[in-house]
Scaffold this motif. Sequence first.
Motif, PDB file in Angstrom:
ATOM      1  N   LEU A  72      31.373  33.576  39.049  1.00 48.97           N
ATOM      2  CA  LEU A  72      30.629  34.836  39.124  1.00 48.97           C
ATOM      3  C   LEU A  72      30.284  35.175  40.569  1.00 48.97           C
ATOM      4  N   GLU A  75      33.389  36.415  42.463  1.00 50.02           N
ATOM      5  CA  GLU A  75      33.729  37.804  42.091  1.00 50.02           C
ATOM      6  C   GLU A  75      32.715  38.785  42.693  1.00 50.02           C
ATOM      7  N   TYR A  76      31.443  38.393  42.685  1.00 51.22           N
ATOM      8  CA  TYR A  76      30.396  39.251  43.269  1.00 51.22           C
ATOM      9  C   TYR A  76      30.650  39.444  44.768  1.00 51.22           C
ATOM     10  N   GLN A  79      33.587  41.750  45.354  1.00 53.92           N
ATOM     11  CA  GLN A  79      33.361  43.166  45.057  1.00 53.92           C
ATOM     12  C   GLN A  79      32.386  43.792  46.061  1.00 53.92           C
ATOM     13  N   GLN A  89      43.804  43.471  42.840  1.00 48.24           N
ATOM     14  CA  GLN A  89      43.242  44.686  42.243  1.00 48.24           C
ATOM     15  C   GLN A  89      43.856  44.990  40.873  1.00 48.24           C
ATOM     16  N   ASP A  90      45.124  44.668  40.720  1.00 45.87           N
ATOM     17  CA  ASP A  90      45.830  44.951  39.466  1.00 45.87           C
ATOM     18  C   ASP A  90      45.178  44.210  38.294  1.00 45.87           C
ATOM     19  N   PRO A  91      44.903  44.940  37.184  1.00 43.95           N
ATOM     20  CA  PRO A  91      44.161  44.313  36.069  1.00 43.95           C
ATOM     21  C   PRO A  91      44.839  43.066  35.496  1.00 43.95           C
ATOM     22  N   TYR A  92      46.176  43.086  35.420  1.00 44.45           N
ATOM     23  CA  TYR A  92      46.864  41.923  34.850  1.00 44.45           C
ATOM     24  C   TYR A  92      46.843  40.743  35.824  1.00 44.45           C
ATOM     25  N   LYS A  94      44.693  40.224  38.065  1.00 44.29           N
ATOM     26  CA  LYS A  94      43.298  39.755  38.113  1.00 44.29           C
ATOM     27  C   LYS A  94      43.013  38.834  36.929  1.00 44.29           C
ATOM     28  N   ALA A  95      43.488  39.246  35.748  1.00 41.86           N
ATOM     29  CA  ALA A  95      43.296  38.414  34.549  1.00 41.86           C
ATOM     30  C   ALA A  95      43.966  37.058  34.729  1.00 41.86           C
ATOM     31  N   MET A  96      45.167  37.068  35.329  1.00 41.55           N
ATOM     32  CA  MET A  96      45.872  35.804  35.525  1.00 41.55           C
ATOM     33  C   MET A  96      45.155  34.905  36.543  1.00 41.55           C
ATOM     34  N   ARG A  98      41.951  34.811  36.988  1.00 46.92           N
ATOM     35  CA  ARG A  98      40.821  34.242  36.233  1.00 46.92           C
ATOM     36  C   ARG A  98      41.299  33.161  35.275  1.00 46.92           C
ATOM     37  N   PHE A  99      42.477  33.382  34.676  1.00 43.78           N
ATOM     38  CA  PHE A  99      43.029  32.402  33.740  1.00 43.78           C
ATOM     39  C   PHE A  99      43.249  31.059  34.434  1.00 43.78           C
ATOM     40  N   TRP A 100      43.904  31.074  35.594  1.00 43.14           N
ATOM     41  CA  TRP A 100      44.217  29.812  36.276  1.00 43.14           C
ATOM     42  C   TRP A 100      42.963  29.149  36.838  1.00 43.14           C
TER      43      TRP A 100
ATOM     44  N   LEU B  72      38.943  37.436  29.255  1.00 43.07           N
ATOM     45  CA  LEU B  72      39.959  38.027  30.132  1.00 43.07           C
ATOM     46  C   LEU B  72      40.545  39.280  29.508  1.00 43.07           C
ATOM     47  N   GLN B  79      39.480  47.536  32.321  1.00 44.91           N
ATOM     48  CA  GLN B  79      40.012  48.037  33.595  1.00 44.91           C
ATOM     49  C   GLN B  79      41.220  48.946  33.372  1.00 44.91           C
TER      50      GLN B  79
END
Lengths: 224, 224
Positions: A72, A75-76, A79, A89-92, A94-96, A98-100, B72, B79
């Motif tokens: 957290l 990410e704070y 941002q 910036q890309d949502p996917y 970014k998700a990846m 966070r996943f790793w 995620l 987003q």
Amino acid sequence: MAENEGKVKLLGCWASPFSRRVEMALKLKGIPYEYLEEALPNKSPLLLELNPIHKKVPVLVHNDKILPESHLILEYIDQTWSNNPILPQDPYEKAMARFWAKFIDEQILTVGFRSLVRAEKGREAAIEEAREKFAFLEKEVTRKNFFGGKTIGFVDMVAGSIIPFCLARLWEGMRIDVIPEDEFPELNRWIKNLKDIESMRECIPHREKQIEHMMKVSERYKLA
Amino acid sequence: MAENEGKVKLLGCWASPFSRRVEMALKLKGIPYEYLEEALPNKSPLLLELNPIHKKVPVLVHNDKILPESHLILEYIDQTWSNNPILPQDPYEKAMARFWAKFIDEQILTVGFRSLVRAEKGREAAIEEAREKFAFLEKEVTRKNFFGGKTIGFVDMVAGSIIPFCLARLWEGMRIDVIPEDEFPELNRWIKNLKDIESMRECIPHREKQIEHMMKVSERYKLA
């Protein structure tokens, strides 16, 4: 006052990989901060006041905002201070990322810790399992300088604080090589790239001090 | 093709709160999707192919992008489809939403599950601990319609899928009231607000079917 102005304080602990990665982000972004070392396991009244639910480091204090938990906080920071971005910036993508990061903190760290506490047979199984998990990461860094691509990012800070500058040193103390160069050439290349970054070197614990500390922890937790 | 166009598929399971919350977000955003029910514990070859690391539902497939893990997925959906936002834009408020979502999935769910599996004495301790954790949430929803404020958001979907539409039903089956109205008036008010939202009601499991299912799970896991 702009969002990214004002006073930043970090409550951390030298041996905590979760604190180390927050310092990495602050240094990479060039954010001035005051660092308050917690002498764990004796938690300060300030830590208990700022993080009453988890009672853990790291805690970032930015003006009147109190942020616990390293993901957290990273990410704070990213941002709020947009220079030298650490998350895509890309949502996917970014998700990846966070996943790793989650994979490393939940799976790699857990199995690494199991390699420490279990008796010989269980330890071998844990190390085998760690290698299976490292194989996923080996693919992730193939033909890239860093997890994030060309420059150091979120997953590098999370993984860097856990793999080379925590678990690998623990295993060094135990005289086992869990990430041998011939089996994991790409991960070893990534580790070298990380070590080349000055702001990274500034944030990691002193090697001998950390190995000594981890061997003490290892003795305390070792199970029959 | 715009980022938010194309085909959306969700692999889920009716009894999984993690799947339920993803459907909540898809419905709230008005995103058309194909739903594929996994007949757990027999995992389909498709699930194993799409989520080889965790082998778990939910998995969202958006065109060629494959996303596991509910937090995620919710962030990705928010987003990519920006109407009816579920996460706040402010970096600190966003961090706090993530904090409470994690608290619910890690702390509330764990202690709730412990209330299921332990023998009577341990069960009472788990319920007591659950109430201590609910006290934090009671404060969070005080004088607000939802965790997110005036409209339903990220924490409401995470908490909603776990608290009223999972744990409370489990406890109903066990004939214990862990969140009594006089002790937790604000949480009970929040639960009523959630139940009033049609897109929420459409996503939750059938009450009797779920209680029956959870009682079976409870029998399977009960420890001496």
